[in-house]
Design a protein around this motif. Structure first.
Motif, PDB file in Angstrom:
ATOM      1  N   UNK A   1      21.467 -32.048 -16.670  1.00 36.14           N
ATOM      2  CA  UNK A   1      21.917 -33.158 -17.921  1.00 36.14           C
ATOM      3  C   UNK A   1      20.722 -34.256 -17.884  1.00 36.14           C
ATOM      4  N   UNK A   2      20.011 -34.485 -17.458  1.00 37.89           N
ATOM      5  CA  UNK A   2      19.219 -35.683 -18.164  1.00 37.89           C
ATOM      6  C   UNK A   2      18.719 -34.870 -19.300  1.00 37.89           C
ATOM      7  N   UNK A   3      18.118 -36.390 -20.589  1.00 38.61           N
ATOM      8  CA  UNK A   3      17.933 -35.485 -21.497  1.00 38.61           C
ATOM      9  C   UNK A   3      16.105 -35.612 -20.961  1.00 38.61           C
ATOM     10  N   UNK A   4      15.281 -34.386 -21.903  1.00 38.07           N
ATOM     11  CA  UNK A   4      14.323 -34.221 -21.276  1.00 38.07           C
ATOM     12  C   UNK A   4      12.626 -35.051 -22.104  1.00 38.07           C
ATOM     13  N   UNK A   5      13.720 -36.498 -22.626  1.00 38.42           N
ATOM     14  CA  UNK A   5      12.853 -37.745 -23.266  1.00 38.42           C
ATOM     15  C   UNK A   5      12.455 -38.818 -22.705  1.00 38.42           C
ATOM     16  N   UNK A   6      13.667 -38.966 -21.977  1.00 34.27           N
ATOM     17  CA  UNK A   6      13.823 -39.412 -20.234  1.00 34.27           C
ATOM     18  C   UNK A   6      13.211 -39.755 -19.044  1.00 34.27           C
ATOM     19  N   UNK A   7      12.848 -37.491 -18.791  1.00 32.38           N
ATOM     20  CA  UNK A   7      12.294 -36.892 -17.901  1.00 32.38           C
ATOM     21  C   UNK A   7      10.746 -37.026 -18.055  1.00 32.38           C
ATOM     22  N   UNK A   8      10.588 -37.250 -19.968  1.00 33.49           N
ATOM     23  CA  UNK A   8       8.973 -37.058 -19.602  1.00 33.49           C
ATOM     24  C   UNK A   8       8.999 -38.930 -19.416  1.00 33.49           C
ATOM     25  N   UNK A   9       9.676 -39.397 -19.737  1.00 34.75           N
ATOM     26  CA  UNK A   9       9.062 -40.942 -19.254  1.00 34.75           C
ATOM     27  C   UNK A   9       8.944 -41.057 -17.560  1.00 34.75           C
ATOM     28  N   UNK A  10      10.448 -40.528 -16.876  1.00 32.84           N
ATOM     29  CA  UNK A  10      10.322 -40.788 -15.488  1.00 32.84           C
ATOM     30  C   UNK A  10       8.677 -39.208 -15.064  1.00 32.84           C
ATOM     31  N   UNK A  11       8.134 -38.907 -15.751  1.00 28.57           N
ATOM     32  CA  UNK A  11       6.701 -37.708 -15.378  1.00 28.57           C
ATOM     33  C   UNK A  11       6.232 -38.818 -15.806  1.00 28.57           C
ATOM     34  N   UNK A  12       6.114 -39.439 -16.969  1.00 31.20           N
ATOM     35  CA  UNK A  12       4.676 -40.287 -17.462  1.00 31.20           C
ATOM     36  C   UNK A  12       4.046 -39.287 -18.363  1.00 31.20           C
TER      37      UNK A  12
END
Length: 174
Positions: A10-21
């Motif tokens: 459920x984590x939005x992919x744009x937030x995942x992208x930010x977390x992964x840099x």
């Protein structure tokens, strides 16, 4: 696996992208084993959860002038080579140097224009090299790198079937 697990839970992919840099969602999507439909569904579920956790008073009907301004924003984001995908209400931090900007979404019909731009850049590079303008050569090389990346990304995305998100509707809250 971490990225797939985050997005599938459920984590939005744009937030995942930010977390992964990652600066580009396409990079994150390469690590995430989900389909376009899954990404859209997860994001819509995230929005639904956010709306349920907020007070109904925070949602007000959209006025005609607000809606007009919103639509005009997207008209202003249209550029020669495609469209700018920066978020609503955010300024262009790259001063419209779109080839170098990760927010440019190239339109596939503009691929021949990239060939013209590349030809011009190569001619400018040859002149700069002849004149020993090393800074100019370096800048042109950087632009050529981005241009070629944009070309490959646009060709790759042109082969991927689009996801139908449906038409948005305006609903009254409260």
């Amino acid at each position: 696996m971490l990225a797939t697990d985050l997005v599938n839970n459920g984590l939005p992919i744009h937030i995942g992208a930010a977390l992964l840099g990652h600066l580009n969602l396409q990079t994150t999507r390469g690590y995430v084993a989900v389909f376009n439909e899954d990404v859209v569904r997860h994001y819509q579920e995230f929005l639904d959860r956010r709306r349920q956790s907020r007070s109904v008073d925070e949602y007000k009907p959209v006025t005609d002038s607000e809606w007009s301004e919103f639509e005009e924003h997207f008209d202003r984001r249209k550029v020669e080579l495609g469209g700018c995908t920066r978020p609503y209400g955010s300024p262009c931090q790259h001063e419209y140097s779109c080839l170098r900007c990760p927010m440019l979404a190239m339109h596939p019909k503009m691929l021949p224009r990239l060939d013209e731009i590349e030809e011009d850049l190569l001619a400018r590079r040859a002149r700069a090299e002849h004149e020993a303008w090393l800074g100019e050569v370096e800048g042109i090389d950087l632009t050529l790198t981005f241009l070629r990346q944009k070309r490959e990304e646009t060709k790759r995305l042109a082969r991927v079937a689009p996801v139908d998100l449906g038409l948005p509707t305006i609903t009254a809250y409260g």
